[in-house]
Design an enzyme around this catalytic site. Structure first.
Site, PDB file in Angstrom:
ATOM      1  N   CYS A 159      -7.875  -0.249   3.443  1.00  0.00           N
ATOM      2  CA  CYS A 159      -7.056  -1.610   3.619  1.00  0.00           C
ATOM      3  C   CYS A 159      -6.488  -1.832   4.886  1.00  0.00           C
ATOM      4  O   CYS A 159      -6.167  -2.846   5.293  1.00  0.00           O
ATOM      5  CB  CYS A 159      -5.942  -1.098   2.398  1.00  0.00           C
ATOM      6  SG  CYS A 159      -5.014   0.732   2.748  1.00  0.00           S
ATOM      7  N   HIS A 200       1.065  -4.011   3.692  1.00  0.00           N
ATOM      8  CA  HIS A 200       1.001  -3.092   4.754  1.00  0.00           C
ATOM      9  C   HIS A 200       1.600  -3.989   5.956  1.00  0.00           C
ATOM     10  O   HIS A 200       1.058  -5.280   5.988  1.00  0.00           O
ATOM     11  CB  HIS A 200      -0.335  -2.583   4.770  1.00  0.00           C
ATOM     12  CG  HIS A 200      -0.813  -1.479   4.061  1.00  0.00           C
ATOM     13  ND1 HIS A 200       0.114  -0.896   3.103  1.00  0.00           N
ATOM     14  CD2 HIS A 200      -2.007  -0.956   4.085  1.00  0.00           C
ATOM     15  CE1 HIS A 200      -0.604   0.066   2.596  1.00  0.00           C
ATOM     16  NE2 HIS A 200      -2.006  -0.032   2.660  1.00  0.00           N
TER      17      HIS A 200
END
Length: 341
Positions: A131, A245
């Protein structure tokens, strides 16, 4: 005529997100199978607002006649069942770490290296990157094309959803416990230290050189996806954020670079949204990117400590672009270029 699609790990955070994104994007599926471990058999998962799928047993499921599998069950499970599905003629798009660095398995971000999709024929498996790597290479691709990226130093602030439902539960329970004066140790299971109101400079296992495996992944995956000559130094932290994130990225380039030219290159790139105003609130945070598909870029500025340097802030929803969305986009690109009917 549509496709028969299996979603492996359908009861997990990423599996549920895959099902939702398929509906949102009008994925051409005539039939969808929700697969998970034996303990989840019989559970129900939503496929859109008006359809419920009964979870079937991954261990006994016959993949014959299934066209595509979107897989996110964990690396050890995928090691067994992704090859089994591929042998039955199903193309597997695997979201786990197990196949990423195998040389005969393409590692794909559709906005960055769609040409790599052709390699799926070797094993019948396509790997979805980590990710934190995905959002970074989406941002790096237009800058590399325009200026030639030589070196990257990245510091990540990764949400607890990257550690699964258990990570999200731990942040919730610790936060609640601190407010009522319960001991943090009572809820500390997933992370090595307290995550509520804290930042942990440790994701995945430590390696011999002192880096963690998460940091290693960002370097080697960038080399495989974008350019093996780009040097990456990563510092990965877990932050007390549920979804999204964030990364501060510094790059050094071969050719001169400035904020204006970099902004123009990023604004023209697929999958990127630039929100960069030098005023209060003129940037995007993880809380604002949750539920969104784009990679958001803010805080563009020259790094004057090197000859050709730039730094910027990069955020994205790790459950969507960092996992489920990228997996579905790979499937869409595969259909358009290799499996079209």
């Amino acid at each position: 005529m549509g496709y028969r699609v299996a979603v492996i790990g359908a009861t997990g955070n990423v599996g549920r997100e895959m099902l939702q994104i398929m509906v949102e994007r009008g994925f051409p599926a005539d039939e969808v199978f929700a697969l998970a471990s034996p303990r989840s058999v019989g559970r129900e998962v939503s496929y859109g607002d008006d359809k419920i799928l009964k979870v079937q047993n991954l261990e006994t499921f016959d993949f014959t006649g299934v066209d595509i599998a979107l897989s996110s069950p964990g690396a050890s499970v995928s090691k067994v069942h992704s090859p089994r599905a591929a042998q039955a003629g199903c193309v597997v798009i695997d979201n786990t770490s197990h196949f990423r660095m195998e040389p005969d398995v393409p590692l794909v971000v559709p906005e960055v290296n769609p040409e790599a999709l052709a390699g799926y024929k070797k094993r019948g498996i396509i790997a979805n990157p980590n990710c934190s790597t995905i959002q970074m290479v989406v941002a790096l691709k237009p800058l590399h094309q325009a200026f030639g990226v030589r070196r990257v130093v990245v510091s990540t602030y990764q949400s607890v959803s990257g550690a699964g439902k258990e990570g999200m539960d731990e942040l919730f329970n610790q936060t609640r416990g601190i407010y009522v004066n319960d001991p943090v140790s009572a809820t500390q299971e997933k992370f090595t230290k307290q995550i509520a109101f804290n930042v942990i400079p440790h994701i995945d296992t430590f390696m011999d050189d002192g880096a963690t495996k998460e940091e290693w992944k960002m370097a080697v995956e960038t080399a495989k996806i974008l350019d093996p000559d780009i040097k990456v130094h990563a510092n990965c932290c877990r932050a007390p954020v549920f979804i999204g994130h964030a990364e501060y990225i510094n790059i050094e380039t071969e050719r001169p670079i400035d904020e204006k030219a970099a902004r123009a290159a990023l604004e023209a790139a697929p999958g990127v949204v630039v929100v960069d105003r030098r005023i209060d609130e003129g940037y995007v945070t993880p809380a604002e990117c949750a539920g969104e598909d784009a990679v958001y870029i803010s805080r563009l500025r020259r790094d004057r400590t090197v000859e050709n340097g730039l730094s910027f802030w990069c955020v994205s929803d790790n459950l969507r672009k960092g996992a489920a969305l990228n997996t579905v986009q790979i499937a869409e690109a595969l259909i358009a270029t290799h499996l079209a009917r």
